[in-house]
Design an enzyme around this catalytic site. Structure first.
Site, PDB file in Angstrom:
ATOM      1  N   MET A  35    -134.599  19.692-128.680  1.00 50.74           N
ATOM      2  CA  MET A  35    -134.545  20.320-130.000  1.00 50.74           C
ATOM      3  C   MET A  35    -134.283  19.299-131.102  1.00 50.74           C
ATOM      4  SD  MET A  35    -132.196  23.551-131.183  1.00 50.74           S
ATOM      5  CE  MET A  35    -130.707  22.839-130.481  1.00 50.74           C
ATOM      6  N   ASP A  88    -136.001   7.156-117.810  1.00 51.34           N
ATOM      7  CA  ASP A  88    -134.772   7.499-117.106  1.00 51.34           C
ATOM      8  C   ASP A  88    -133.668   6.610-117.658  1.00 51.34           C
ATOM      9  OD1 ASP A  88    -132.663   7.938-115.409  1.00 51.34           O
ATOM     10  OD2 ASP A  88    -133.710   7.324-113.578  1.00 51.34           O
ATOM     11  N   VAL A  89    -132.810   7.169-118.494  1.00 52.21           N
ATOM     12  CA  VAL A  89    -131.807   6.341-119.163  1.00 52.21           C
ATOM     13  C   VAL A  89    -130.773   5.785-118.192  1.00 52.21           C
ATOM     14  CG1 VAL A  89    -132.084   7.447-121.415  1.00 52.21           C
ATOM     15  CG2 VAL A  89    -130.383   8.346-119.791  1.00 52.21           C
ATOM     16  N   ALA A 124    -129.524  13.741-123.284  1.00 54.85           N
ATOM     17  CA  ALA A 124    -128.211  14.194-122.805  1.00 54.85           C
ATOM     18  C   ALA A 124    -128.374  15.239-121.725  1.00 54.85           C
ATOM     19  CB  ALA A 124    -127.394  14.784-123.956  1.00 54.85           C
ATOM     20  N   TYR A 125    -127.372  15.314-120.870  1.00 55.43           N
ATOM     21  CA  TYR A 125    -127.224  16.406-119.920  1.00 55.43           C
ATOM     22  C   TYR A 125    -126.366  17.441-120.629  1.00 55.43           C
ATOM     23  CZ  TYR A 125    -126.177  18.663-115.381  1.00 55.43           C
ATOM     24  OH  TYR A 125    -126.061  19.551-114.332  1.00 55.43           O
ATOM     25  N   THR A 126    -126.989  18.536-121.063  1.00 53.70           N
ATOM     26  CA  THR A 126    -126.294  19.486-121.927  1.00 53.70           C
ATOM     27  C   THR A 126    -125.995  20.823-121.251  1.00 53.70           C
ATOM     28  OG1 THR A 126    -128.413  20.232-122.830  1.00 53.70           O
ATOM     29  CG2 THR A 126    -127.240  18.482-124.033  1.00 53.70           C
ATOM     30  N   TYR A 139    -118.410  18.446-118.821  1.00 57.15           N
ATOM     31  CA  TYR A 139    -119.358  18.018-119.852  1.00 57.15           C
ATOM     32  C   TYR A 139    -118.656  17.160-120.902  1.00 57.15           C
ATOM     33  CZ  TYR A 139    -122.351  18.378-124.000  1.00 57.15           C
ATOM     34  OH  TYR A 139    -123.090  18.087-125.113  1.00 57.15           O
ATOM     35  N   LYS A 149    -119.253  13.137-121.877  1.00 55.14           N
ATOM     36  CA  LYS A 149    -119.624  12.717-123.237  1.00 55.14           C
ATOM     37  C   LYS A 149    -118.566  11.787-123.832  1.00 55.14           C
ATOM     38  CE  LYS A 149    -122.762  13.894-125.361  1.00 55.14           C
ATOM     39  NZ  LYS A 149    -124.119  13.298-125.510  1.00 55.14           N
TER      40      LYS A 149
END
Length: 281
Positions: free
Chosen positions: A12, A35-36, A57-59, A122, A126
């Site tokens: 988004m 692939d970060v 990000a893995y959100t 999470y 972060k």
């Protein structure tokens, strides 16, 4: 000419970053493109760019509770890889983070340098990502919260959809934060880069505060629907694996310190988003 690299370009925020950067020299990379967590691949991708904006990000907040290692790989290790590569190549990194690095027990807006104290997996991943990024003095962290926009699933679009499916919707009143249009966040990130604002931590949320209930009523009202169809409830009615901060209001002092305009109020941004059709399902 400045060359930009945008990771997480398929999300988004990524889509809105590309809209704001239209006409500039931009390399957009989706999760499938990069692939970060692969340090060598990240170094190759960053080579030749002047600016890196990390929106990858893995959100999945609830899934992170049972897959913390996977979340850590993207949110911490991946962020660190990008920061290391940017520093190595003399590029500036802007890394997008979250209100979940705080515990939500405050009663006044969190300052940019308030101590991190995440509640769940999470937030822990972060927070670790922020620490890895900020090892490099040229890196910038922009925290955001309660994002909604035209691309991908989000609360605002869900409310619009439910309005067409149900007579009423029940929404919690005991979680308070800052509804933030992803287009405004994208514009703020590009704006701080355009003026070469000092590196550090910024809070990229629209101004003011609201509960999810307040936000939902504003969505209904702004869409020409009866806001009385939104009914109040509390978090006990929606038990989830991951704890949610009860207070996620972030302060904006860093923008003024950098000589930049403060973010506009969330209600104003929501009206603009609705007018532009950003919430159309």
């Amino acid at each position: 000419m400045t060359r930009y690299l945008v990771t997480g370009a398929g999300g988004m925020l990524g889509h809105d970053l590309l809209r704001i950067l239209a006409g500039r020299d931009v390399t957009p990379l989706t999760r499938a493109d990069l692939d970060v967590t692969d340090a060598a691949a990240v170094r190759d991708a960053v080579t030749g760019h002047d600016v890196v904006i990390n929106a990858a990000a893995y959100t999945a907040v609830d899934d992170a509770e049972s897959h913390e290692a996977d979340a850590f790989a993207v949110n911490a290790t991946g962020a660190g890889n990008l920061a290391d590569a940017a520093a190595e190549h003399g590029a500036r990194l802007v890394h997008v983070s979250t209100d979940y690095v705080f515990d939500g027990t405050a009663t006044t807006p969190y300052a940019e340098h308030a101590p991190r104290d995440p509640l769940g997996a999470y937030g822990r991943t972060k927070a670790a990502g922020e620490e890895l990024v900020l090892r490099h003095p040229s890196s910038t962290v922009v925290r955001t919260a309660w994002l909604y926009g035209a691309d991908g699933a989000n609360f605002a679009r869900t409310m619009r959809r439910l309005a067409g499916e149900r007579d009423t919707v029940s929404v919690v009143t005991d979680q308070v934060g800052q509804p933030t249009w992803s287009r405004d966040l994208a514009a703020a990130i590009v704006g701080l880069l355009d003026v070469d604002a000092p590196a550090g931590i910024y809070h990229g949320t629209n101004a003011g505060s609201a509960s999810w209930f307040d936000f939902a009523r504003a969505i209904f009202e702004g869409s020409g629907l009866d806001p009385a169809r939104v009914l109040p409830t509390d978090s006990a009615a929606f038990v989830r694996p991951a704890p949610r901060p009860s207070y996620s209001v972030l302060g904006h002092d860093a923008w003024a310190s950098a000589g930049l305009p403060a973010p506009r109020p969330w209600r104003e941004a929501l009206r603009a988003a609705i007018a532009e059709g950003a919430l159309t399902a």
